[in-house]
Design a protein around this motif. Structure first.
Motif, PDB file in Angstrom:
ATOM      1  N   VAL A 150       0.805  -1.162   0.118  1.00  0.00           N
ATOM      2  CA  VAL A 150       0.044  -0.115   0.063  1.00  0.00           C
ATOM      3  C   VAL A 150       0.862   1.156   0.062  1.00  0.00           C
ATOM      4  CG1 VAL A 150      -1.720   1.342   1.351  1.00  0.00           C
ATOM      5  CG2 VAL A 150      -2.005  -1.135   1.130  1.00  0.00           C
ATOM      6  N   MET A 151       1.964   1.200   0.677  1.00  0.00           N
ATOM      7  CA  MET A 151       2.768   2.317   0.800  1.00  0.00           C
ATOM      8  C   MET A 151       3.672   2.631  -0.540  1.00  0.00           C
ATOM      9  SD  MET A 151       3.076   3.810   3.837  1.00  0.00           S
ATOM     10  CE  MET A 151       2.633   3.706   5.769  1.00  0.00           C
ATOM     11  N   GLN A 152       3.931   1.543  -1.132  1.00  0.00           N
ATOM     12  CA  GLN A 152       4.717   1.671  -2.596  1.00  0.00           C
ATOM     13  C   GLN A 152       3.543   2.091  -3.447  1.00  0.00           C
ATOM     14  OE1 GLN A 152       6.217  -2.229  -3.541  1.00  0.00           O
ATOM     15  NE2 GLN A 152       8.235  -1.269  -3.309  1.00  0.00           N
ATOM     16  N   PHE A 157       4.510   5.029  -6.325  1.00  0.00           N
ATOM     17  CA  PHE A 157       3.839   4.887  -7.629  1.00  0.00           C
ATOM     18  C   PHE A 157       2.955   6.151  -7.855  1.00  0.00           C
ATOM     19  CE2 PHE A 157       0.590   3.092 -10.680  1.00  0.00           C
ATOM     20  CZ  PHE A 157       1.423   2.673 -11.725  1.00  0.00           C
ATOM     21  N   LYS A 158       2.165   6.434  -7.168  1.00  0.00           N
ATOM     22  CA  LYS A 158       1.239   7.483  -7.329  1.00  0.00           C
ATOM     23  C   LYS A 158       1.743   8.834  -7.335  1.00  0.00           C
ATOM     24  CE  LYS A 158      -2.615   5.227  -8.936  1.00  0.00           C
ATOM     25  NZ  LYS A 158      -3.228   5.671 -10.222  1.00  0.00           N
ATOM     26  N   TRP A 161       6.790  10.379  -4.143  1.00  0.00           N
ATOM     27  CA  TRP A 161       7.359  10.973  -3.243  1.00  0.00           C
ATOM     28  C   TRP A 161       8.690  10.508  -2.932  1.00  0.00           C
ATOM     29  CZ3 TRP A 161       3.048  12.734   0.858  1.00  0.00           C
ATOM     30  CH2 TRP A 161       2.182  13.603   0.241  1.00  0.00           C
ATOM     31  N   PHE A 162       8.491   9.185  -2.855  1.00  0.00           N
ATOM     32  CA  PHE A 162      10.050   8.447  -2.597  1.00  0.00           C
ATOM     33  C   PHE A 162      10.303   7.343  -3.531  1.00  0.00           C
ATOM     34  CE2 PHE A 162       7.591   9.415   1.287  1.00  0.00           C
ATOM     35  CZ  PHE A 162       8.470  10.229   2.071  1.00  0.00           C
ATOM     36  N   PRO A 163      11.510   6.734  -3.808  1.00  0.00           N
ATOM     37  CA  PRO A 163      11.931   5.765  -4.562  1.00  0.00           C
ATOM     38  C   PRO A 163      10.993   4.490  -4.333  1.00  0.00           C
ATOM     39  CG  PRO A 163      13.717   6.660  -3.740  1.00  0.00           C
ATOM     40  CD  PRO A 163      12.574   7.253  -2.832  1.00  0.00           C
TER      41      PRO A 163
END
Length: 307
Positions: A150-152, A157-158, A161-163
């Motif tokens: 969910v975090m990814q 992905f959406k 903000w982060f790799p």
């Protein structure tokens, strides 16, 4: 205290030997030939037998076990079948990545857990209390792999903000640290809240209030100090569990740590590497338990007197 430490170390030795024996037997009864897996499917049986003799796999299991114990005591966990390298050096190369992840997760869980637990105790049965405890319950209840995915999806992905994966920058550690530390943060928040509420009913809290101390000084200077004893013990234990239990997090986010090594060893039936990672993480858990006991005895003089 020294006597107590030595006693716990002596008790831990049979536990460690039992874990080694269990993983040793389990890997030997699993169907399949590790040498065949290592060399490939179309290798001549004579070559397989020769390599098995060279690796000592044709010897009785009890001889293999005692040889492994003797070598492990010297820090030698054998040679990886897949990588053809010393297992100890492979583990020591991967361990710093696991340590970095575990420390980031620990800092996140400690700060979030203690702060939200204190606020929830102060705002008992109010909106913030219900909100924080609901999030804490979700963190304790949700599987790690679900939180990771969910975090990814949301933040990598959406929102971008982060790799999505990696470990070469601080930004790469944010999502894995939250995923690994969320469960611990929830446990710390719940325990902090319950301990602070319990301590706030004690006589010395009423005495501090009667002296005219402000509420924040009563909570931070008196209540929190005594409520943190079991929380600190849990925090020390969680460090060991994070170091040894980051298998899913490292696999999802592509972090080359101890957990990912264990997964790769299972997939390739690399028995020395899998045994080495299991023994190494078992030692970490035992050391974490010992550190938690020592820390608790340092913080609470009554424990030292009883010991």
């Amino acid at each position: 205290m020294l006597k107590n430490i030595l006693k716990r170390i002596v008790i831990s030795i049979p536990v460690l030997i039992g874990v080694i024996l269990l993983i040793f037997i389990m890997l030997r009864i699993v169907p399949g030939n590790p040498v065949s897996t290592m060399l490939g499917e179309h290798v001549n049986q004579a070559i397989i037998d020769k390599v098995s003799r060279e690796m000592g796999l044709d010897q009785p299991l009890y001889i293999q076990f005692f040889k492994y114990i003797g070598n492990a005591i010297q820090g030698d966990f054998g040679t990886s079948y897949r990588l053809n390298r010393n297992v100890t050096s492979i583990i020591l190369e991967a361990f710093p990545n696991t340590v970095k992840l575990a420390l980031c997760a620990a800092v996140f869980s400690w700060i979030i857990g203690i702060v939200t637990g204190m606020i929830a105790a102060i705002k008992q049965n109010k909106l913030l209390d219900r909100l924080f405890m609901g999030v804490a319950l979700m963190g304790v209840s949700m599987p790690v792999f679900m939180i990771a995915l969910v975090m990814q999806y949301i933040f990598a992905f959406k929102l971008k903000w982060f790799p999505v994966s990696g470990y070469d920058s601080l930004a790469c550690m944010v999502l894995p640290a939250i995923v690994l530390g969320w469960n611990s943060a929830g446990s710390i928040a719940r325990m902090t809240r319950s301990n602070v509420l319990e301590v706030m009913q004690d006589d010395y809290i009423r005495t501090a209030r009667a002296k005219g101390l402000r509420e924040y000084r009563v909570i931070i200077g008196h209540a929190l100090k005594n409520a943190m004893l079991p929380v600190v013990t849990m925090m020390a234990l969680q460090i060991a569990s994070m170091l040894s239990g980051a298998v899913i997090t490292e696999s999802v986010f592509g972090i080359p740590g101890i957990g990912r090594l264990a997964v790769n060893a299972i997939e390739t039936r690399d028995m020395p590497l899998l045994q080495g990672t299991v023994v190494f993480t078992t030692v970490l858990v035992i050391m974490g338990n010992l550190a938690a006991d020592l820390l608790y005895s340092v913080l609470d003089p009554r424990i030292r007197e009883d010991a």
